[in-house]
Design a protein around this motif. Structure first.
Motif, mmCIF file in Angstrom:
data_model
loop_
_atom_site.group_PDB
_atom_site.id
_atom_site.type_symbol
_atom_site.label_atom_id
_atom_site.label_comp_id
_atom_site.label_asym_id
_atom_site.label_seq_id
_atom_site.Cartn_x
_atom_site.Cartn_y
_atom_site.Cartn_z
ATOM 1 N N ALA A 1 26.825 56.635 33.430
ATOM 2 C CA ALA A 1 25.783 57.593 33.075
ATOM 3 C C ALA A 1 24.749 57.713 34.184
ATOM 4 O O ALA A 1 24.275 58.814 34.493
ATOM 5 N N ALA A 2 24.400 56.594 34.796
ATOM 6 C CA ALA A 2 23.418 56.626 35.888
ATOM 7 C C ALA A 2 23.947 57.443 37.067
ATOM 8 O O ALA A 2 23.210 58.238 37.676
ATOM 9 N N LYS A 3 25.235 57.282 37.393
ATOM 10 C CA LYS A 3 25.829 58.066 38.478
ATOM 11 C C LYS A 3 25.830 59.546 38.145
ATOM 12 O O LYS A 3 25.543 60.390 38.993
ATOM 13 N N ARG A 4 26.161 59.848 36.883
ATOM 14 C CA ARG A 4 26.202 61.255 36.470
ATOM 15 C C ARG A 4 24.802 61.878 36.512
ATOM 16 O O ARG A 4 24.624 63.025 36.946
ATOM 17 N N LEU A 5 23.779 61.119 36.119
ATOM 18 C CA LEU A 5 22.412 61.624 36.173
ATOM 19 C C LEU A 5 21.982 61.870 37.614
ATOM 20 O O LEU A 5 21.344 62.876 37.930
ATOM 21 N N ALA A 6 22.338 60.935 38.491
ATOM 22 C CA ALA A 6 21.956 61.073 39.895
ATOM 23 C C ALA A 6 22.685 62.243 40.555
ATOM 24 O O ALA A 6 22.116 62.942 41.407
ATOM 25 N N ARG A 7 23.933 62.479 40.157
ATOM 26 C CA ARG A 7 24.739 63.536 40.758
ATOM 27 C C ARG A 7 24.317 64.916 40.265
ATOM 28 O O ARG A 7 24.424 65.910 40.979
ATOM 29 N N GLY A 8 23.814 64.963 39.037
ATOM 30 C CA GLY A 8 23.437 66.244 38.471
ATOM 31 C C GLY A 8 24.615 66.971 37.871
ATOM 32 O O GLY A 8 25.752 66.475 37.870
ATOM 33 N N SER A 9 24.372 68.150 37.363
ATOM 34 C CA SER A 9 25.387 68.928 36.661
ATOM 35 C C SER A 9 26.270 69.684 37.652
ATOM 36 O O SER A 9 25.792 70.539 38.392
#
Length: 422
Positions: free
Chosen positions: A155-163
């Motif tokens: 989840a942290a990686k996905r948040l950092a990467r953005g949509s």
């Protein structure tokens, strides 16, 4: 059959399995209003419009599954490959990627950890107070803690990467509603883990059971293959969902496997609030504060709800809506006693209110439509592409004898010999 609609009066009881009694994921929220509020993002992310956006993601993973199976020689453990597919796909859905079990294998023993975690969660679900205490002891429940840490990292990686794609996380994080603030990070971590674990384990269980049922009933496998060939002949794109609505036998096979082998065999635990009034279900009075389960496995196999309750008989799902006349329907083989004289056709029972693979009420499974889409595509694609048979001499009773209910059903091995059809 008890009035299962009353299940909506009961609150979720998943405190022990989460090892805490606060900041619970949506599956464990015990207040109905709060649960419905949290489900809004899930409903948007698993609604019809969103599912159409996911079709290409699902098709890409299903195509990879077929290619990897085509590369295998001799016998394969079909359930293991379905596990890899389901986990990869739900990682795509929840976090926009991050898992490549189909390509790389399960190097980190993801499924072993998941199975052990489910066994622990099931135990603590029966003694929730103990689960909360154990949650404060470092390392005492490492499989569950490992799952949570993995989810936090993803989840942290996905948040950092953005949509980058309209995945489920896109909706859980309110990225589709730019005027609405994102939820707390803790909520995203927990809901992301829930999506991957619940989505992959249940779908994999269902698909493994479907193929076990088909391969132990070759005549029904042949009927399904005839329908698949009619809608998706050689060269036709089996990863396109355009014909699924008209494939009645495919849906009947899926429903029947879910009836016999519901992925959540004993159901999630619910409890009647201590502040509520007692409830009578059928002839049973449930006092306030009581925890209950309505196990689909038992309800689905009750002769008061379904004719030939222990038999794999997809035709029942064609007879009930009128797609097949009862007089024209082939009976299960071997025919269960005492109906060996074929008089069983005179007493057809089909109570769809007692069909509960996705639970009922306001706290039911929000991912039903996605799971159905996934099962239709994968089953149709594999049946189109391969001839399958079980290992010579394999005991047809092995699967049911060895299946275990650890909240999500833990599946036995299904050894399959594959042959490419074209």
């Amino acid at each position: 059959m008890p009035d299962v609609a009353n299940l909506g009066l009961f609150l979720a009881d998943w405190v022990g399995g989460m090892l805490r009694d606060h900041n619970l994921p949506v599956v464990g929220i015990r207040d109905i209003d709060e649960h419905l509020h949290r489900r809004r993002a899930w409903n948007r992310g698993l609604g019809p419009a969103a599912l159409r956006e996911y079709e290409h993601v699902l098709a890409r993973r299903a195509q990879l599954l077929v290619r990897r199976l085509e590369e295998q020689e001799g016998e394969v453990n079909l359930g293991q490959w379905v596990n890899h597919f389901a986990y990869d796909f739900m990682s795509d859905m929840a976090f926009g990627g991050g898992s490549e079990l189909l390509n790389e294998g399960d190097k980190n023993n993801v499924w072993a950890v998941l199975d052990k975690g489910m066994a622990l969660a099931t135990f603590f679900g029966h003694v929730p107070w103990l689960g909360v205490y154990v949650g404060h002891i470092p390392g005492a429940a490492w499989p569950l803690n490992s799952l949570h840490r993995h989810g936090e990292k993803c989840a942290a990686k996905r948040l950092a990467r953005g949509s980058t794609t309209s995945d489920l996380f896109h909706y859980l994080n309110n990225e589709d509603l730019p005027d609405r603030p994102p939820p707390p990070a803790r909520q995203l971590y927990d809901d992301g883990v829930l999506a991957v674990v619940a989505g992959s384990d249940t779908a994999s269980s269902a698909m493994t059971s479907i193929f076990n049922c088909l391969l132990t009933h070759p005549e029904m496998y042949a009927r399904l293959q005839e329908e698949v060939d009619r809608f998706y002949p050689a060269g036709e794109d089996a990863f396109n969902t355009k014909h699924h609505r008209d494939m009645h036998y495919l849906q009947a096979v899926i429903n029947e496997a879910l009836r016999l082998y519901p992925p959540i065999a004993s159901a999630s635990q619910r409890h009647l609030p201590r502040s509520a009034q007692g409830v009578t279900i059928g002839s049973i009075y449930i006092p306030p504060g009581t925890a209950i389960r309505l196990p689909p496995w038992s309800i689905h196999r009750d002769a008061r709800n379904f004719t030939f309750p222990e038999s794999f008989w997809p035709e029942r799902w064609l007879i009930a809506p009128g797609h097949l006349a009862l007089a024209d329907a082939p009976l299960p083989s071997p025919l269960p006693e005492p109906s060996a004289d074929n008089k069983g056709k005179a007493a057809f029972v089909h109570n769809e209110q007692a069909f509960l693979p996705f639970s009922v009420g306001p706290m039911n499974c929000p991912g039903k439509a996605l799971a159905m889409q996934e099962m239709r595509m994968v089953v149709a694609a594999l049946v189109q592409r391969f001839r399958m048979r079980l290992r010579d001499g394999w005991d047809a009773a092995f699967y049911e004898r060895e299946i275990r209910d650890y909240f999500n059903a833990t599946r036995p091995r299904v050894p399959v010999v594959l042959e490419k059809r074209w």
